[in-house]
Design an enzyme around this catalytic site. Structure first.
Site, PDB file in Angstrom:
ATOM      1  CG  HIS A 159      54.436   0.774   3.199  1.00 32.60           C
ATOM      2  ND1 HIS A 159      55.694   0.220   3.179  1.00 32.60           N
ATOM      3  CD2 HIS A 159      53.630  -0.145   3.794  1.00 32.60           C
ATOM      4  CE1 HIS A 159      55.655  -0.972   3.745  1.00 32.60           C
ATOM      5  NE2 HIS A 159      54.418  -1.227   4.108  1.00 32.60           N
ATOM      6  CG  HIS A 206      58.584   5.722   6.017  1.00 29.76           C
ATOM      7  ND1 HIS A 206      59.729   5.841   5.270  1.00 29.76           N
ATOM      8  CD2 HIS A 206      58.041   4.517   5.701  1.00 29.76           C
ATOM      9  CE1 HIS A 206      59.884   4.755   4.529  1.00 29.76           C
ATOM     10  NE2 HIS A 206      58.882   3.935   4.779  1.00 29.76           N
TER      11      HIS A 206
END
Length: 390
Positions: A159, A206
């Site tokens: 991302h 993350h």
């Protein structure tokens, strides 16, 4: 240095960021009528889920996702929806839907540049994940708001890579095509990429190290490839072997994608991205050969289109019709390709898990999204001309 990397990869740093943004884990017995207990850390038993170090929480026999009570409490709904929206901007489906809008409403040249860099950075990031095999943050102490990619490894954050690459590729490519204030563009690029990066911490998907690594890797790839963008443009549009390379290389990379000891959606997602890139590349080559590229006419850079009510209505209509064409293409080609592959490999139609096998997953996804790329770059704008929308 090693201690710093371990600290940045640790889940507690992510959990602390979530709590600062108003997102807290809720610890409550599944059948208790008492008010849920909000904590920074939870006590309980944890069962190992897979080799990615993802876990399911169990307390009094209640598995994660199986309790009637929420497992987190939101105390800042503004940030909650902002980060969920920002995280959604980084999904492959969002890029496949939104990037064509630049082709349909602004400049196919810019769309082509963005798709090229998006394809490169995403392939590099996905492969690095499955080679390095570093786990995502553990829950607890982290709240995980997404589950689809939980079987994927964490570092780097694709991302963050995609958001950085898309934002700054546009910023570097647009000045020669359209007139705009560079400082404003820089502010928008930094804001959008930062929101996507922070959203991956907020959603618990993350670590800080994953996000920093993703942004830095994209920056390095941009730095290394930028001097060759125009050379690649010329090859992509003019070379007679361009369509062959555009189809053969991504298909080869899809089939040779690193194997894991468990199923992960990374190979399928990577094949999807490579398919879109291949289809768009061939489509742009076809447009160049036909002499109809749909690029802005006149001296470059051209002024930004004036945002009037009529222009907005036309833009929205193009978007809706274009997305409908892409969705229909996806559904038709996916259905046909799966039926052909199931028949070829003698797989029962009811066996939906068979589409995870490489010999089925790779060709059906590659064919489907190559077709989507072709329709986007070749047919949609020609349809707009027939309808008087271009």
């Amino acid at each position: 240095m090693l201690e710093l990397l371990v600290y940045l990869h640790g889940p507690e740093l992510v959990a602390r960021f979530q709590r600062r943004c108003g997102l807290f884990l809720v610890a409550a017995a599944p059948h208790s009528a008492d008010k849920p207990r909000v904590e920074g850390k939870l006590e309980g038993s944890w069962d190992h889920q897979d080799s990615n170090s993802n876990y399911k929480y169990k307390e009094d026999g209640c598995a994660a996702g199986g309790c009637s009570r929420p497992q987190y409490e939101v105390r800042n709904w503004l940030l909650h929806f902002l980060f969920l929206f920002s995280s959604g901007l980084g999904h492959e489906v969002s890029y496949i839907t939104c990037l064509p809008c630049i082709h349909w409403n602004l400049d196919p040249f810019l769309c082509r540049r963005l798709v090229n860099m998006w394809t490169v950075v995403m392939y590099v990031g996905q492969v690095m994940k499955d080679v390095l095999k570093l786990p995502r943050p553990l829950s607890p102490p982290v709240v995980k708001l997404e589950t689809r990619v939980d079987a994927e490894y964490g570092l780097p954050s694709t991302h963050a890579m995609a958001a950085t690459a898309i934002s700054f590729t546009f910023l570097l490519s647009a000045p020669s095509r359209i007139q705009f204030q560079f400082e404003v563009g820089l502010l928008i690029a930094v804001t959008l990429s930062s929101l996507v990066c922070l959203s991956r911490l907020y959603t618990g998907m993350h670590s800080v190290l994953d996000v920093i690594s993703g942004a830095l890797i994209s920056a390095v790839l941009l730095f290394l490839t930028y001097p060759y963008w125009e050379t690649f443009d010329h090859f992509q549009l003019s070379s007679h072997i361009s369509p062959l390379v555009a189809l053969a290389l991504p298909l080869f990379l899809s089939y040779t994608y690193p194997e894991l000891d468990h199923y992960s959606p990374t190979r399928g997602d990577t094949t999807t991205i490579l398919g879109v890139g291949a289809g768009c590349s061939v489509g742009y080559w076809v447009n160049e050969q036909l002499g109809q590229t749909f690029e802005p006419q006149g001296a470059l850079p051209v002024p930004l289109p004036t945002l009037t009510t009529n222009a907005l209505a036309v833009g929205v209509t193009r978007f809706l019709l274009g997305v409908a064409a892409l969705v229909a293409t996806r559904q038709i080609v996916k259905t046909v390709s799966l039926r052909m592959l199931y028949s070829w490999y003698r797989v029962p139609k009811s066996d939906t898990s068979a589409r995870r096998r490489r010999e089925i997953e790779v060709p059906y996804k590659f064919a489907t999204y190559t077709a989507v790329g072709l329709v986007n770059s070749i047919l949609v704008n020609r349809g707009f001309i027939l309808l008087g929308l271009l």
